[in-house]
Design a protein around this motif. Structure first.
Motif, short mmCIF file in Angstrom:
data_model
loop_
_atom_site.label_atom_id
_atom_site.label_comp_id
_atom_site.label_asym_id
_atom_site.label_seq_id
_atom_site.Cartn_x
_atom_site.Cartn_y
_atom_site.Cartn_z
N LEU A 45 36.66 31.39 39.78
CA LEU A 45 35.55 31.97 39.03
C LEU A 45 35.79 33.47 38.88
O LEU A 45 35.11 34.30 39.46
CB LEU A 45 34.23 31.71 39.77
N GLU A 46 36.78 33.82 38.06
CA GLU A 46 37.18 35.20 37.93
C GLU A 46 36.07 36.09 37.38
O GLU A 46 35.98 37.27 37.69
CB GLU A 46 38.42 35.30 37.03
N TYR A 47 35.20 35.53 36.54
CA TYR A 47 34.12 36.31 35.95
C TYR A 47 33.05 36.68 36.97
O TYR A 47 32.17 37.48 36.68
CB TYR A 47 33.46 35.51 34.81
N ALA A 48 33.11 36.09 38.16
CA ALA A 48 32.11 36.38 39.20
C ALA A 48 32.64 37.37 40.24
O ALA A 48 32.03 37.56 41.29
CB ALA A 48 31.68 35.08 39.88
N ASN A 49 33.77 38.03 39.96
CA ASN A 49 34.37 38.95 40.92
C ASN A 49 33.56 40.24 41.08
O ASN A 49 33.65 40.91 42.11
CB ASN A 49 35.79 39.33 40.48
N THR A 50 32.78 40.59 40.06
CA THR A 50 32.13 41.90 40.04
C THR A 50 31.19 42.10 41.22
O THR A 50 31.23 43.13 41.90
CB THR A 50 31.35 42.09 38.73
N ALA A 51 30.31 41.12 41.47
CA ALA A 51 29.31 41.25 42.54
C ALA A 51 29.94 41.46 43.92
O ALA A 51 29.55 42.38 44.65
CB ALA A 51 28.37 40.04 42.55
N PRO A 52 30.93 40.63 44.34
CA PRO A 52 31.55 40.87 45.65
C PRO A 52 32.24 42.23 45.74
O PRO A 52 32.19 42.87 46.80
CB PRO A 52 32.57 39.73 45.76
N ILE A 53 32.85 42.68 44.65
CA ILE A 53 33.52 43.99 44.67
C ILE A 53 32.50 45.10 44.86
O ILE A 53 32.73 46.06 45.62
CB ILE A 53 34.32 44.20 43.36
N ILE A 54 31.36 45.00 44.18
CA ILE A 54 30.29 45.99 44.35
C ILE A 54 29.81 46.02 45.79
O ILE A 54 29.59 47.09 46.38
CB ILE A 54 29.12 45.71 43.39
N VAL A 55 29.64 44.82 46.39
CA VAL A 55 29.20 44.73 47.79
C VAL A 55 30.21 45.41 48.72
O VAL A 55 29.84 46.14 49.64
CB VAL A 55 29.00 43.26 48.20
N ILE A 56 31.49 45.20 48.46
CA ILE A 56 32.54 45.80 49.29
C ILE A 56 32.52 47.32 49.18
O ILE A 56 32.57 48.04 50.19
CB ILE A 56 33.93 45.26 48.88
N VAL A 57 32.41 47.83 47.96
CA VAL A 57 32.39 49.28 47.75
C VAL A 57 31.17 49.91 48.41
O VAL A 57 31.27 50.92 49.13
CB VAL A 57 32.41 49.61 46.24
N VAL A 58 29.99 49.30 48.19
CA VAL A 58 28.76 49.82 48.79
C VAL A 58 28.84 49.78 50.32
O VAL A 58 28.45 50.73 51.01
CB VAL A 58 27.54 49.02 48.30
N GLY A 59 29.38 48.69 50.86
CA GLY A 59 29.54 48.57 52.31
C GLY A 59 30.43 49.65 52.88
O GLY A 59 30.11 50.24 53.93
N CYS A 60 31.52 49.95 52.20
CA CYS A 60 32.45 51.00 52.66
C CYS A 60 31.80 52.38 52.61
O CYS A 60 31.95 53.18 53.54
CB CYS A 60 33.72 50.98 51.81
N VAL A 61 31.07 52.64 51.52
CA VAL A 61 30.41 53.95 51.38
C VAL A 61 29.37 54.15 52.48
O VAL A 61 29.32 55.21 53.12
CB VAL A 61 29.75 54.06 49.98
N PHE A 62 28.54 53.12 52.71
CA PHE A 62 27.51 53.24 53.73
C PHE A 62 28.12 53.33 55.12
O PHE A 62 27.58 54.02 56.00
CB PHE A 62 26.54 52.07 53.65
N THR A 63 29.22 52.66 55.35
CA THR A 63 29.90 52.76 56.65
C THR A 63 30.34 54.20 56.90
O THR A 63 30.18 54.72 58.02
CB THR A 63 31.11 51.82 56.69
N ALA A 64 30.89 54.84 55.86
CA ALA A 64 31.32 56.23 56.00
C ALA A 64 30.14 57.16 56.28
O ALA A 64 30.23 58.07 57.12
CB ALA A 64 32.04 56.67 54.72
N ILE A 65 29.00 56.92 55.60
CA ILE A 65 27.81 57.76 55.81
C ILE A 65 27.28 57.61 57.22
O ILE A 65 26.99 58.59 57.92
CB ILE A 65 26.73 57.40 54.78
#
Length: 240
Positions: A45-65
């Motif tokens: 389901l390649e068209y559904a990649n966006t949501a997990p990628i956003i979750v990963i980016v947000v998780g990394c940013v908040f971890t740094a904060i």
């Protein structure tokens, strides 16, 4: 002076523990995003990649904060604490705006998404996604079993799906589901045994529940963010 010193120590302890726990939560969220991305890729389901990628980016940013707040509290570093407080206030303000948007969006969700979902799921090119939604949420077609002219796919029929050997317990065979209206699987799902609710209504109701729970959780997050920012400012001023 002694009272102020005790307050600073208490603020340091709370910030240390709070940011340590929040760092672990952010890492867990990042891990869930990675897991979801792997599952999406495995299901093609390649068209559904966006949501997990956003979750990963947000998780990394908040971890740094949160790690910044954790280190600032542990080392009593004024620069880290001031930076953490400023970022936390901005995040809390953004969270307030997002929460208001969510609560307003719940009321307008059906009107704004129904047409888009109908057009998307009715497209034959998206039949694989529709079959996945049917099997996952327990629905049939966009409006019900009548969405299909004759042969109803097995993804609409829970009793039939259990008897299909190619559907594994750890995942759905989407290729099989999307092709279940032809070949040997034709007619395996009688209309009387199929899910009677359409996927558009079920999907919208599912999203509405998620948004309501998310909004309630965000209210607590806002409170925690402002309290953490206040404690960071207080400890920073005491150090200075």
């Amino acid at each position: 002076m002694c009272l102020l010193s005790c307050g600073a120590c208490l603020a340091q302890i709370i910030l240390f523990i709070l940011n340590f726990l929040l760092s672990l939560v952010s890492l867990a969220v990042t891990g869930l995003g990675v897991y979801a991305l792997i599952q999406v890729n495995d299901a093609d389901l390649e068209y559904a990649n966006t949501a997990p990628i956003i979750v990963i980016v947000v998780g990394c940013v908040f971890t740094a904060i949160f790690f910044c707040g954790y280190c600032g509290a542990f080392c009593r570093n004024k620069c880290l604490l001031s930076t953490y407080a400023a970022i936390t206030i901005l995040l809390a303000t953004a969270t307030v705006v997002f929460t208001v948007f969510i609560f307003k969006g719940v009321d307008n969700l059906k009107e704004t998404t129904e047409d888009a979902l109908n057009n998307t799921l009715a497209d034959p090119n998206n039949r694989e996604a529709l079959n996945w939604i049917e099997a996952t949420l327990g629905c049939c077609g966009t409006t019900g079993p009548e969405f299909y002219n004759s042969s109803i796919p097995i993804s609409c029929c829970p009793s039939t799906m259990q008897n299909v050997q190619n559907i594994q317990q750890d995942g759905l065979n989407l290729t099989l589901l999307s092709n279940s209206t032809s070949g040997d699987l034709t007619g395996l799902c009688p209309i009387t045994e199929a899910y009677q609710e359409g996927c558009v209504d079920v999907f919208i109701a599912f999203l509405a529940k998620i948004l309501k729970v998310t909004g309630q959780v965000l209210i607590w997050i806002i409170i925690i963010e402002y309290v953490a920012a206040f404690l960071a400012i207080f400890l920073s001023c005491y150090i200075g």
